[in-house]
Design an enzyme around this catalytic site. Structure first.
Site, PDB file in Angstrom:
ATOM      1  CG  ASP A  72      49.890  51.749  37.665  1.00 21.23           C
ATOM      2  OD1 ASP A  72      50.926  52.152  37.099  1.00 21.23           O
ATOM      3  OD2 ASP A  72      49.414  50.616  37.468  1.00 21.23           O
ATOM      4  CB  SER A 189      36.788  47.380  34.759  1.00 25.88           C
ATOM      5  OG  SER A 189      35.944  46.686  33.853  1.00 25.88           O
TER       6      SER A 189
END
Length: 289
Positions: A72, A189
């Protein structure tokens, strides 16, 4: 051959030990089908009349799509460079979880077959513009696909005033604050207690990190708001980090604004698996590891 694709770029994470061998296998497969190949200068050297090498100023806009070999993090790096040219990207995972990558290295032929026969869709992902305004200086713009993080370099708690479109949201005493896209909701997050958000939603997540007040929680904000972050005058060693990869030092007098970007990342998706199913599988893989 898919009429929409004639030249395919291949980007390698050179730190991954298997990336070069996989790139060579992908190149051989695609050349056998008659596709032109675009490679970034300085990565690998493969000689063939269908292979073209480009400088970085050209590579990210020249191909019809780019295959990203890595995890990623690699895809985030490429996304911030291709978004200005609307070039779709397709990740083949050489990392761990791979929330953003679509194919797996062990099944690269199946992934390339779907790509080259047109069995794919393109998913547009919201990005963030981050504008840093310094005293007596021209504002500087940055872009992120996952998130914008503001924190102190040390472990010191800081004071952050967050407002949206001129109205104060809150004054946080926290280790920092994250402004995230739905794509980034599975990243930092999430680790900071934020919600999982569908990538189809155009919203921003404002999430304080380890806030002093136990009742402080993440805010979900609409896409058309501009989030402004300002800081207490005693704060020191502040940094803004974009996608966990680009870090910019700021002072307490500086102002950070985050808003939905006019650019987006275009991800190539190969199957009908929903984002919820993909997320569930990846999270279960994390548990099993």
């Amino acid at each position: 051959m898919n009429k929409d694709i004639s030249e395919i770029g291949i980007y390698l994470n050179m730190e991954k030990p298997d990336s070069k061998a996989l790139a060579e296998r992908c190149i051989a497969y695609l050349i056998n089908l008659g596709f032109k190949i675009a490679l970034l200068e300085g990565q690998i050297q493969v000689q063939h009349e269908l292979i073209h090498y480009y400088a970085s100023s050209v590579f990210y806009k020249k191909p019809d799509c780019i295959i990203v070999l890595g995890g990623d993090g690699t895809l985030l790096y490429v996304a911030r460079r291709t978004c200005y040219y609307s070039v779709p990207i397709f990740g083949i995972n050489l990392g761990k979880l791979g929330f953003l990558t679509e194919g797996e290295a062990a099944h690269y032929e199946e992934a390339l077959r779907n790509l080259t026969t047109g069995h794919y869709s393109i998913e547009e992902r919201m990005m963030l513009d981050c504008i840093i305004t310094r005293k007596n200086s021209i504002p500087h713009d940055y872009i992120a696909l996952n998130d914008v993080l503001v924190k102190s370099r040390g472990s010191r708690m800081m004071e952050i005033r967050a407002s949206a479109n001129g109205s104060t949201i809150d004054i946080f005493r926290a280790d920092g604050v994250i402004v995230s896209t739905p794509t980034g909701s599975t990243g930092y997050s999430l680790a900071a207690g934020g919600p999982l958000v569908s990538p189809r939603a155009n919203v921003m997540i404002l999430n304080p990190i380890c806030p002093h007040r136990l009742h402080d929680r993440a805010y979900i904000l609409p896409e058309d708001e501009v989030v402004t972050l300002e800081f207490g005058e005693r704060e020191q060693d502040l940094v803004v980090t974009l996608d966990g990869q680009t870090t910019v030092s700021i002072t307490p007098e500086d102002k950070v604004q985050v808003q939905k970007s006019s650019y987006c990342t275009r991800l190539i998706r190969l199957n009908e698996m929903s984002s919820y199913e993909r997320l569930r599988i990846k999270l279960m893989s994390d548990i099993e590891e």
